[in-house]
Design a protein around this motif. Structure first.
Motif, PDB file in Angstrom:
ATOM      1  N   THR A 169     -22.299 -53.576 -10.680  1.00  0.00           N
ATOM      2  CA  THR A 169     -21.544 -53.755  -9.015  1.00  0.00           C
ATOM      3  C   THR A 169     -20.722 -52.714  -9.181  1.00  0.00           C
ATOM      4  O   THR A 169     -20.700 -51.736  -7.966  1.00  0.00           O
ATOM      5  CB  THR A 169     -20.760 -55.219  -9.016  1.00  0.00           C
ATOM      6  N   VAL A 170     -19.702 -52.492 -10.124  1.00  0.00           N
ATOM      7  CA  VAL A 170     -18.591 -51.174  -9.909  1.00  0.00           C
ATOM      8  C   VAL A 170     -19.437 -50.142  -9.948  1.00  0.00           C
ATOM      9  O   VAL A 170     -19.132 -49.037  -8.968  1.00  0.00           O
ATOM     10  CB  VAL A 170     -17.689 -51.827 -10.981  1.00  0.00           C
ATOM     11  N   THR A 171     -20.397 -49.738 -10.826  1.00  0.00           N
ATOM     12  CA  THR A 171     -21.048 -48.546 -10.984  1.00  0.00           C
ATOM     13  C   THR A 171     -21.815 -48.311  -9.708  1.00  0.00           C
ATOM     14  O   THR A 171     -21.695 -47.227  -9.025  1.00  0.00           O
ATOM     15  CB  THR A 171     -21.971 -48.750 -12.072  1.00  0.00           C
ATOM     16  N   LYS A 172     -22.348 -49.236  -9.059  1.00  0.00           N
ATOM     17  CA  LYS A 172     -23.250 -49.056  -7.861  1.00  0.00           C
ATOM     18  C   LYS A 172     -22.413 -48.756  -6.460  1.00  0.00           C
ATOM     19  O   LYS A 172     -22.614 -47.706  -5.876  1.00  0.00           O
ATOM     20  CB  LYS A 172     -23.993 -50.196  -7.455  1.00  0.00           C
ATOM     21  N   TYR A 173     -21.409 -49.394  -6.542  1.00  0.00           N
ATOM     22  CA  TYR A 173     -19.950 -49.336  -5.517  1.00  0.00           C
ATOM     23  C   TYR A 173     -19.607 -47.801  -5.753  1.00  0.00           C
ATOM     24  O   TYR A 173     -19.455 -47.302  -4.614  1.00  0.00           O
ATOM     25  CB  TYR A 173     -19.177 -50.271  -5.654  1.00  0.00           C
ATOM     26  N   TRP A 174     -19.047 -47.443  -6.764  1.00  0.00           N
ATOM     27  CA  TRP A 174     -18.447 -46.199  -6.691  1.00  0.00           C
ATOM     28  C   TRP A 174     -19.334 -45.008  -6.962  1.00  0.00           C
ATOM     29  O   TRP A 174     -19.045 -43.925  -6.281  1.00  0.00           O
ATOM     30  CB  TRP A 174     -17.492 -46.107  -8.254  1.00  0.00           C
ATOM     31  N   LEU A 221     -18.870 -41.995  -4.003  1.00  0.00           N
ATOM     32  CA  LEU A 221     -18.895 -40.705  -4.767  1.00  0.00           C
ATOM     33  C   LEU A 221     -19.712 -39.897  -3.917  1.00  0.00           C
ATOM     34  O   LEU A 221     -19.485 -38.767  -3.451  1.00  0.00           O
ATOM     35  CB  LEU A 221     -19.028 -40.672  -6.287  1.00  0.00           C
ATOM     36  N   LEU A 222     -21.178 -40.343  -3.962  1.00  0.00           N
ATOM     37  CA  LEU A 222     -22.094 -39.482  -3.312  1.00  0.00           C
ATOM     38  C   LEU A 222     -21.840 -39.378  -1.833  1.00  0.00           C
ATOM     39  O   LEU A 222     -22.044 -38.225  -1.367  1.00  0.00           O
ATOM     40  CB  LEU A 222     -23.465 -40.397  -3.767  1.00  0.00           C
ATOM     41  N   THR A 223     -21.268 -40.428  -1.286  1.00  0.00           N
ATOM     42  CA  THR A 223     -21.158 -40.073   0.187  1.00  0.00           C
ATOM     43  C   THR A 223     -19.788 -39.233   0.356  1.00  0.00           C
ATOM     44  O   THR A 223     -19.671 -38.411   1.410  1.00  0.00           O
ATOM     45  CB  THR A 223     -20.828 -41.603   0.809  1.00  0.00           C
ATOM     46  N   GLY A 271     -21.935 -36.887   2.030  1.00  0.00           N
ATOM     47  CA  GLY A 271     -22.103 -37.571   3.229  1.00  0.00           C
ATOM     48  C   GLY A 271     -21.551 -36.488   4.341  1.00  0.00           C
ATOM     49  O   GLY A 271     -22.208 -36.497   5.532  1.00  0.00           O
ATOM     50  N   ILE A 272     -20.710 -35.815   4.264  1.00  0.00           N
ATOM     51  CA  ILE A 272     -19.980 -34.908   5.396  1.00  0.00           C
ATOM     52  C   ILE A 272     -21.048 -33.658   5.375  1.00  0.00           C
ATOM     53  O   ILE A 272     -21.353 -33.347   6.750  1.00  0.00           O
ATOM     54  CB  ILE A 272     -18.662 -34.351   5.132  1.00  0.00           C
ATOM     55  N   PRO A 273     -21.346 -33.036   4.298  1.00  0.00           N
ATOM     56  CA  PRO A 273     -22.417 -32.080   4.721  1.00  0.00           C
ATOM     57  C   PRO A 273     -23.554 -32.523   5.429  1.00  0.00           C
ATOM     58  O   PRO A 273     -24.459 -32.073   6.175  1.00  0.00           O
ATOM     59  CB  PRO A 273     -22.594 -31.467   3.306  1.00  0.00           C
ATOM     60  N   LEU A 274     -24.241 -33.690   5.053  1.00  0.00           N
ATOM     61  CA  LEU A 274     -25.185 -34.039   5.736  1.00  0.00           C
ATOM     62  C   LEU A 274     -25.072 -34.683   6.896  1.00  0.00           C
ATOM     63  O   LEU A 274     -25.928 -34.469   7.830  1.00  0.00           O
ATOM     64  CB  LEU A 274     -25.773 -35.469   4.919  1.00  0.00           C
ATOM     65  N   ALA A 275     -23.659 -35.050   7.318  1.00  0.00           N
ATOM     66  CA  ALA A 275     -23.533 -35.263   8.664  1.00  0.00           C
ATOM     67  C   ALA A 275     -23.372 -34.204   9.679  1.00  0.00           C
ATOM     68  O   ALA A 275     -23.804 -34.313  10.790  1.00  0.00           O
ATOM     69  CB  ALA A 275     -22.166 -36.107   8.868  1.00  0.00           C
ATOM     70  N   VAL A 276     -23.068 -32.749   8.973  1.00  0.00           N
ATOM     71  CA  VAL A 276     -23.308 -31.785   9.652  1.00  0.00           C
ATOM     72  C   VAL A 276     -24.298 -31.382  10.062  1.00  0.00           C
ATOM     73  O   VAL A 276     -24.833 -31.047  11.210  1.00  0.00           O
ATOM     74  CB  VAL A 276     -22.518 -30.610   8.912  1.00  0.00           C
ATOM     75  N   ILE A 277     -25.375 -31.499   8.935  1.00  0.00           N
ATOM     76  CA  ILE A 277     -26.866 -31.110   8.987  1.00  0.00           C
ATOM     77  C   ILE A 277     -27.464 -32.145  10.034  1.00  0.00           C
ATOM     78  O   ILE A 277     -28.251 -31.403  10.948  1.00  0.00           O
ATOM     79  CB  ILE A 277     -27.503 -31.357   7.620  1.00  0.00           C
TER      80      ILE A 277
END
Length: 181
Positions: A96-101, A105-107, A111-117
């Protein structure tokens, strides 16, 4: 821009909306009431500064069909093959903690570069739809209307008399069927 203030008018009227001035819309100066355009200050909303819901982050349920994986969906011990309770609890917590973090971390990283794209992509898509697709379709509909009128005139001029004459010729034909036994 506003043509000056008259006596008794406050500066505050002109600070809230750059689109409306006392003399009317800057694009329609003779339209003083602005009733039909609904551009008054009460109906205008800024979509860039609206508040977002930090609790329900999928209010339109667009990700309902996305795989939602919990620990119980991936790892399950059938009856009679149980591990130690401590291992089971530690595995659950680790998963649970690994999936959550990992997701966080990936977002944070992507996340922000993909939001720009995606913002650029949907801006281009909107631009093409507004400035290319809709005018093309409207142009096609205007041209096809003209073509359909010419086609209709040709059909009514040439085909209608021909088929009426053929109908009159064949209207006197009588067919009788008898069954011989």
């Amino acid at each position: 821009m506003t043509g000056g203030l008259k006596d008794g008018e406050a500066d505050e009227e002109f600070l809230h909306s750059p689109f409306i001035r006392k003399q009317g819309n800057i694009y329609k100066p003779n339209n003083k009431d602005m009733d039909n355009d609904s551009l008054n200050e009460k109906t205008m909303e800024d979509v860039h500064t609206k508040e977002i819901d930090l609790v329900n982050r999928d209010p339109k349920h667009i990700n309902d069909d996305v795989v939602k994986v919990d620990f119980e969906d991936v790892i399950a011990e059938p009856a009679g093959t149980y591990s130690f309770d401590g291992v089971w609890k530690a595995s659950f917590t680790t998963f649970t903690v690994t999936k959550y973090w990992c997701y966080r971390l990936l977002t944070a990283l992507v996340g922000i570069p993909l939001a720009v794209i995606w913002g650029i992509f949907f801006a281009i898509l909107s631009f093409l739809h507004i400035w290319a697709v809709v005018p093309c379709v409207k142009s096609y509909l205007i041209e096809i209307h003209c073509v359909s009128r010419v086609y209709s005139i040709c059909v009514h001029t040439f085909c209608d008399p021909l088929f009426e004459a053929m109908g009159k010729c064949f209207s006197s034909i009588r067919i009788r069927m008898t069954k011989e036994v």
